[in-house]
Design a protein around this motif. Structure first.
Motif, mmCIF file in Angstrom:
data_model
loop_
_atom_site.group_PDB
_atom_site.id
_atom_site.type_symbol
_atom_site.label_atom_id
_atom_site.label_comp_id
_atom_site.label_asym_id
_atom_site.label_seq_id
_atom_site.Cartn_x
_atom_site.Cartn_y
_atom_site.Cartn_z
ATOM 1 N N ASP A 144 -17.979 10.270 16.680
ATOM 2 C CA ASP A 144 -18.073 9.123 15.836
ATOM 3 C C ASP A 144 -16.624 8.653 15.137
ATOM 4 N N PRO A 145 -16.239 7.764 15.938
ATOM 5 C CA PRO A 145 -14.829 7.117 15.580
ATOM 6 C C PRO A 145 -14.803 6.058 14.648
ATOM 7 N N GLY A 146 -14.152 6.195 13.493
ATOM 8 C CA GLY A 146 -14.474 4.942 12.456
ATOM 9 C C GLY A 146 -13.550 5.122 11.327
ATOM 10 N N ILE A 147 -13.657 4.398 10.361
ATOM 11 C CA ILE A 147 -13.078 4.290 9.186
ATOM 12 C C ILE A 147 -14.014 4.104 7.866
ATOM 13 N N LYS A 148 -13.605 4.330 6.779
ATOM 14 C CA LYS A 148 -14.163 4.257 5.433
ATOM 15 C C LYS A 148 -13.275 3.419 4.562
ATOM 16 N N LEU A 149 -13.796 2.477 3.920
ATOM 17 C CA LEU A 149 -12.908 1.610 3.458
ATOM 18 C C LEU A 149 -13.742 1.207 1.880
ATOM 19 N N SER A 150 -13.140 1.627 0.848
ATOM 20 C CA SER A 150 -13.726 1.409 -0.421
ATOM 21 C C SER A 150 -12.926 0.440 -1.239
ATOM 22 N N PHE A 151 -13.727 -0.263 -2.094
ATOM 23 C CA PHE A 151 -12.985 -1.261 -3.166
ATOM 24 C C PHE A 151 -13.684 -0.776 -4.488
ATOM 25 N N THR A 152 -12.974 -0.298 -5.466
ATOM 26 C CA THR A 152 -13.695 0.025 -6.674
ATOM 27 C C THR A 152 -13.089 -0.918 -7.772
ATOM 28 N N ALA A 153 -13.832 -1.202 -8.690
ATOM 29 C CA ALA A 153 -13.240 -2.001 -9.868
ATOM 30 C C ALA A 153 -12.539 -1.054 -10.912
ATOM 31 N N VAL A 154 -11.378 -1.430 -11.349
ATOM 32 C CA VAL A 154 -10.414 -0.617 -12.302
ATOM 33 C C VAL A 154 -10.236 -1.601 -13.818
ATOM 34 N N HIS A 155 -10.711 -0.687 -14.810
ATOM 35 C CA HIS A 155 -10.580 -1.401 -16.180
ATOM 36 C C HIS A 155 -9.825 -0.895 -17.012
ATOM 37 N N SER B 211 0.816 -1.364 0.089
ATOM 38 C CA SER B 211 0.095 -0.127 0.006
ATOM 39 C C SER B 211 0.747 1.161 0.111
ATOM 40 N N GLU B 212 0.107 2.398 -0.185
ATOM 41 C CA GLU B 212 0.932 3.614 -0.271
ATOM 42 C C GLU B 212 0.135 4.505 0.585
ATOM 43 N N VAL B 213 0.810 5.441 1.565
ATOM 44 C CA VAL B 213 0.186 6.251 2.390
ATOM 45 C C VAL B 213 0.052 7.706 1.859
ATOM 46 N N ASN B 214 -1.162 8.310 1.632
ATOM 47 C CA ASN B 214 -1.384 9.409 1.104
ATOM 48 C C ASN B 214 -2.145 10.310 2.182
ATOM 49 N N GLY B 215 -1.443 11.174 3.188
ATOM 50 C CA GLY B 215 -2.073 11.664 4.231
ATOM 51 C C GLY B 215 -2.770 10.958 5.412
ATOM 52 N N LYS B 216 -4.238 10.916 5.379
ATOM 53 C CA LYS B 216 -4.867 10.162 6.205
ATOM 54 C C LYS B 216 -5.298 8.868 5.417
ATOM 55 N N THR B 217 -5.058 8.594 4.224
ATOM 56 C CA THR B 217 -5.584 7.810 3.387
ATOM 57 C C THR B 217 -4.568 6.627 2.973
ATOM 58 N N ILE B 218 -4.833 5.207 3.040
ATOM 59 C CA ILE B 218 -4.087 4.257 2.692
ATOM 60 C C ILE B 218 -4.724 3.708 1.234
ATOM 61 N N LEU B 219 -3.558 3.599 0.336
ATOM 62 C CA LEU B 219 -4.318 3.105 -1.190
ATOM 63 C C LEU B 219 -3.620 2.164 -1.431
ATOM 64 N N TRP B 220 -4.453 1.242 -2.116
ATOM 65 C CA TRP B 220 -3.730 0.053 -2.679
ATOM 66 C C TRP B 220 -4.215 0.366 -4.257
ATOM 67 N N SER B 221 -3.216 0.332 -5.238
ATOM 68 C CA SER B 221 -3.445 0.866 -6.519
ATOM 69 C C SER B 221 -2.730 -0.190 -7.361
ATOM 70 N N LYS B 222 -1.765 -1.088 -6.853
ATOM 71 C CA LYS B 222 -0.973 -1.676 -7.876
ATOM 72 C C LYS B 222 -1.629 -3.094 -8.655
ATOM 73 N N ASN B 223 -2.749 -3.533 -7.837
ATOM 74 C CA ASN B 223 -3.618 -4.364 -8.319
ATOM 75 C C ASN B 223 -4.327 -4.037 -9.533
ATOM 76 N N LYS B 224 -4.354 -4.868 -10.783
ATOM 77 C CA LYS B 224 -4.793 -4.227 -11.998
ATOM 78 C C LYS B 224 -6.487 -4.009 -12.059
ATOM 79 N N ASN B 225 -7.138 -4.720 -11.285
ATOM 80 C CA ASN B 225 -8.454 -4.621 -11.393
ATOM 81 C C ASN B 225 -9.153 -4.184 -10.259
#
Length: 185
Positions: free
Chosen positions: A174-185, A147-161
């Motif tokens: 309200d403590p918590g996290i937001k997590l999103s999985f998005t298809a990349v084509h 993963s890569e850290v960009n400020g408060k966001t951790i990003l996984w972008s090396k996977n092709k899809n």
């Protein structure tokens, strides 16, 4: 005069090529098997909440695949109180309180195929946020690469899809996290 070795050269090269390609396939299978074992081990160590949210280390997340027909999604959770304009949202409670839960939102593309899954995860205490982020990070690093850290966001972008974003969205109330999985084509 014809050399009898000429008749053997072509079959010999074919045999050597075949043996080399079989060896490469075996190496690839061993590599994939080892990688699947690492992913399964990371998932097994990820903790109860990550396991309840992800369901298994198979497929993308929650036993779904990108491009899956939206009508084929079968989630047994109760529908969330508020629904997105497009898609469906469910709520998963981690315990008997209303303080530890996640809203899970499935979003289709224009062809009604799955293109995104979002998690809004809320916890009772701010002290629970970082351990949960750490559990997700170890598991997702094993499954999707570093993963890569960009400020408060951790990003996984090396996977092709698949592109994944994990962010600490805690507020004092309200403590918590937001997590999103998005298809990349």
């Amino acid at each position: 005069m014809k050399n009898p070795l000429n008749k053997l050269i072509v079959p010999l090269f074919a045999l050597l090529f075949f043996a080399a390609s079989c060896n490469q396939e075996k190496q690839n299978e061993n590599k994939e098997s080892g990688q699947q074992e690492l992913i399964a081990a990371a998932w097994n160590n990820s903790g109860e909440w990550v396991q309840k949210l992800s369901l298994s280390p198979n497929q993308v997340i929650r036993n779904t695949t990108w491009g899956q027909d939206f009508s084929s999604l079968k989630d047994t959770l109760e529908l969330a109180e508020s629904q997105p304009e497009k898609g469906k949202s469910y709520t998963l409670y981690f315990d008997n309180t209303d303080l530890n839960f996640s809203d899970i939102t499935y979003i289709p593309n224009e062809q009604n195929k799955l293109k995104e899954i979002g998690f809004d995860i809320f916890v009772e205490s701010g002290a629970d946020v970082q351990p949960l982020i750490d559990h997700w990070k170890v598991y997702l690093d094993a499954k999707f690469g570093p993963s890569e850290v960009n400020g408060k966001t951790i990003l996984w972008s090396k996977n092709k899809n698949t592109r994944i974003e994990l962010e600490n969205v805690s507020t004092p109330k309200d403590p918590g996290i937001k997590l999103s999985f998005t298809a990349v084509h």
